[in-house]
Motif scaffolding. Structure first.
Motif, PDB file in Angstrom:
ATOM      1  N   ASP A 275      30.196 108.960 -25.568  1.00  0.00           N
ATOM      2  CA  ASP A 275      30.124 108.372 -26.913  1.00  0.00           C
ATOM      3  C   ASP A 275      29.182 109.136 -27.844  1.00  0.00           C
ATOM      4  N   GLY A 276      28.157 109.726 -27.317  1.00  0.00           N
ATOM      5  CA  GLY A 276      27.198 110.448 -28.159  1.00  0.00           C
ATOM      6  C   GLY A 276      27.154 111.939 -27.853  1.00  0.00           C
ATOM      7  N   TRP A 277      28.236 112.473 -27.316  1.00  0.00           N
ATOM      8  CA  TRP A 277      28.279 113.854 -26.848  1.00  0.00           C
ATOM      9  C   TRP A 277      27.921 114.820 -27.973  1.00  0.00           C
ATOM     10  N   ALA A 278      26.911 115.645 -27.725  1.00  0.00           N
ATOM     11  CA  ALA A 278      26.421 116.618 -28.706  1.00  0.00           C
ATOM     12  C   ALA A 278      26.172 117.956 -28.003  1.00  0.00           C
ATOM     13  N   PRO A 279      27.237 118.677 -27.658  1.00  0.00           N
ATOM     14  CA  PRO A 279      27.050 119.912 -26.886  1.00  0.00           C
ATOM     15  C   PRO A 279      26.189 120.954 -27.594  1.00  0.00           C
ATOM     16  N   ALA A 280      26.179 120.967 -28.912  1.00  0.00           N
ATOM     17  CA  ALA A 280      25.370 121.952 -29.645  1.00  0.00           C
ATOM     18  C   ALA A 280      23.873 121.731 -29.437  1.00  0.00           C
ATOM     19  N   HIS A 281      23.492 120.550 -28.948  1.00  0.00           N
ATOM     20  CA  HIS A 281      22.079 120.217 -28.756  1.00  0.00           C
ATOM     21  C   HIS A 281      21.753 119.903 -27.294  1.00  0.00           C
ATOM     22  N   THR A 282      22.651 120.283 -26.385  1.00  0.00           N
ATOM     23  CA  THR A 282      22.512 119.939 -24.974  1.00  0.00           C
ATOM     24  C   THR A 282      22.344 121.204 -24.144  1.00  0.00           C
ATOM     25  N   TRP A 283      21.402 121.118 -23.201  1.00  0.00           N
ATOM     26  CA  TRP A 283      21.089 122.259 -22.342  1.00  0.00           C
ATOM     27  C   TRP A 283      21.165 121.853 -20.878  1.00  0.00           C
ATOM     28  N   SER A 284      21.831 122.676 -20.094  1.00  0.00           N
ATOM     29  CA  SER A 284      21.849 122.511 -18.645  1.00  0.00           C
ATOM     30  C   SER A 284      20.523 123.038 -18.100  1.00  0.00           C
ATOM     31  N   ILE A 285      20.009 122.365 -17.089  1.00  0.00           N
ATOM     32  CA  ILE A 285      18.764 122.776 -16.428  1.00  0.00           C
ATOM     33  C   ILE A 285      19.158 123.285 -15.051  1.00  0.00           C
ATOM     34  N   GLU A 286      18.926 124.572 -14.818  1.00  0.00           N
ATOM     35  CA  GLU A 286      19.292 125.165 -13.544  1.00  0.00           C
ATOM     36  C   GLU A 286      18.035 125.563 -12.779  1.00  0.00           C
ATOM     37  N   PHE A 287      18.045 125.264 -11.495  1.00  0.00           N
ATOM     38  CA  PHE A 287      16.919 125.551 -10.613  1.00  0.00           C
ATOM     39  C   PHE A 287      17.451 126.190  -9.346  1.00  0.00           C
ATOM     40  N   GLU A 288      16.952 127.371  -9.034  1.00  0.00           N
ATOM     41  CA  GLU A 288      17.378 128.107  -7.835  1.00  0.00           C
ATOM     42  C   GLU A 288      18.893 128.216  -7.741  1.00  0.00           C
ATOM     43  N   GLY A 289      19.530 128.501  -8.884  1.00  0.00           N
ATOM     44  CA  GLY A 289      20.965 128.751  -8.918  1.00  0.00           C
ATOM     45  C   GLY A 289      21.853 127.522  -8.971  1.00  0.00           C
ATOM     46  N   SER A 290      21.280 126.335  -9.020  1.00  0.00           N
ATOM     47  CA  SER A 290      22.075 125.106  -9.063  1.00  0.00           C
ATOM     48  C   SER A 290      21.738 124.295 -10.310  1.00  0.00           C
ATOM     49  N   ARG A 291      22.725 123.601 -10.832  1.00  0.00           N
ATOM     50  CA  ARG A 291      22.458 122.692 -11.948  1.00  0.00           C
ATOM     51  C   ARG A 291      21.681 121.504 -11.409  1.00  0.00           C
ATOM     52  N   ALA A 292      20.457 121.348 -11.896  1.00  0.00           N
ATOM     53  CA  ALA A 292      19.580 120.271 -11.447  1.00  0.00           C
ATOM     54  C   ALA A 292      19.598 119.099 -12.412  1.00  0.00           C
ATOM     55  N   GLY A 293      20.016 119.336 -13.662  1.00  0.00           N
ATOM     56  CA  GLY A 293      20.010 118.284 -14.659  1.00  0.00           C
ATOM     57  C   GLY A 293      20.422 118.810 -16.012  1.00  0.00           C
ATOM     58  N   PHE A 294      20.128 118.025 -17.040  1.00  0.00           N
ATOM     59  CA  PHE A 294      20.389 118.447 -18.410  1.00  0.00           C
ATOM     60  C   PHE A 294      19.567 117.603 -19.360  1.00  0.00           C
ATOM     61  N   TYR A 295      19.465 118.099 -20.591  1.00  0.00           N
ATOM     62  CA  TYR A 295      18.830 117.311 -21.639  1.00  0.00           C
ATOM     63  C   TYR A 295      19.533 117.556 -22.964  1.00  0.00           C
ATOM     64  N   THR A 296      19.437 116.555 -23.847  1.00  0.00           N
ATOM     65  CA  THR A 296      19.955 116.650 -25.208  1.00  0.00           C
ATOM     66  C   THR A 296      18.808 116.358 -26.158  1.00  0.00           C
ATOM     67  N   LEU A 297      18.506 117.313 -27.012  1.00  0.00           N
ATOM     68  CA  LEU A 297      17.444 117.185 -28.001  1.00  0.00           C
ATOM     69  C   LEU A 297      18.056 117.537 -29.349  1.00  0.00           C
ATOM     70  N   ARG A 298      18.171 116.537 -30.228  1.00  0.00           N
ATOM     71  CA  ARG A 298      18.851 116.778 -31.501  1.00  0.00           C
ATOM     72  C   ARG A 298      17.964 116.391 -32.677  1.00  0.00           C
ATOM     73  N   PRO A 299      18.227 117.018 -33.829  1.00  0.00           N
ATOM     74  CA  PRO A 299      17.455 116.670 -35.017  1.00  0.00           C
ATOM     75  C   PRO A 299      17.859 115.307 -35.563  1.00  0.00           C
ATOM     76  N   VAL A 300      16.856 114.530 -35.994  1.00  0.00           N
ATOM     77  CA  VAL A 300      17.085 113.233 -36.653  1.00  0.00           C
ATOM     78  C   VAL A 300      15.993 113.004 -37.679  1.00  0.00           C
ATOM     79  N   ASP A 301      16.350 112.622 -38.872  1.00  0.00           N
ATOM     80  CA  ASP A 301      15.415 112.169 -39.910  1.00  0.00           C
ATOM     81  C   ASP A 301      14.010 112.778 -39.820  1.00  0.00           C
ATOM     82  N   GLY A 302      13.902 114.075 -39.984  1.00  0.00           N
ATOM     83  CA  GLY A 302      12.595 114.715 -40.008  1.00  0.00           C
ATOM     84  C   GLY A 302      11.908 114.824 -38.661  1.00  0.00           C
ATOM     85  N   GLY A 303      12.625 114.621 -37.587  1.00  0.00           N
ATOM     86  CA  GLY A 303      12.064 114.724 -36.252  1.00  0.00           C
ATOM     87  C   GLY A 303      13.127 115.172 -35.268  1.00  0.00           C
TER      88      GLY A 303
END
Length: 157
Positions: A56-84
């Motif tokens: 529902d809130g998919w924002a691939p332009a602001h999403t990063w895969s987190i890889e550790f030792e060659g494997s995807r360990a997680g991800f995060y989405t950090l997007r701009p909103v109202d001055g922050g």
């Protein structure tokens, strides 16, 4: 007796890779797996709903895969909103938790926010261990609703 996994050496590199639309379903599955324990604790685990919330809130332009030792360990989405910035998602798979990876991701996010002189806002599931995690990383509670607690970290400087 259960032993905690050691923290990775500081020289161990995390790789942050931009995601694409093609990553959505894999990340939706990752989110459901990472959230499972917290949601089960509050009696709200529904794998379909957990996946749909990411869709529902998919924002691939602001999403990063987190890889550790060659494997995807997680991800995060950090997007701009109202001055922050808004940290919409930060998930680490259970197999990679308690290795210090989440803390290293939070350091990256803090550095980006401080450089841009922007506050970071986020919400965390009530009764989740993530609340203490965010507080340890300098986030201050700003509000709550029946399911989530909201936080902000102001830019340093």
């Amino acid at each position: 007796m259960q032993h905690e996994a050691p923290n990775p050496a500081p020289s161990t590199t995390l790789v942050y890779t931009p995601v694409t639309d093609g990553d959505l379903e894999a990340l939706a599955d990752l989110r459901a797996e990472a959230m499972r324990d917290s949601l089960e604790r509050v009696g709200r685990f529904d794998p379909d709903r957990a996946r749909q919330r990411l869709r529902d809130g998919w924002a691939p332009a602001h999403t990063w895969s987190i890889e550790f030792e060659g494997s995807r360990a997680g991800f995060y989405t950090l997007r701009p909103v109202d001055g922050g910035l808004k940290l919409d998602h930060l998930y680490i798979l259970p197999a990679f938790q308690n290795l210090g990876l989440g803390g290293r991701v939070m350091q990256r996010i803090a550095a980006l926010a401080d450089e841009a002189r922007l506050a970071v806002h986020l919400g965390a599931l009530r009764d989740s261990p993530s609340n203490a995690f965010y507080q340890r990383h300098g986030y201050i509670k700003t509000g709550e609703d029946p399911w989530d607690i909201y936080y902000v970290r102001c830019a340093a400087g």
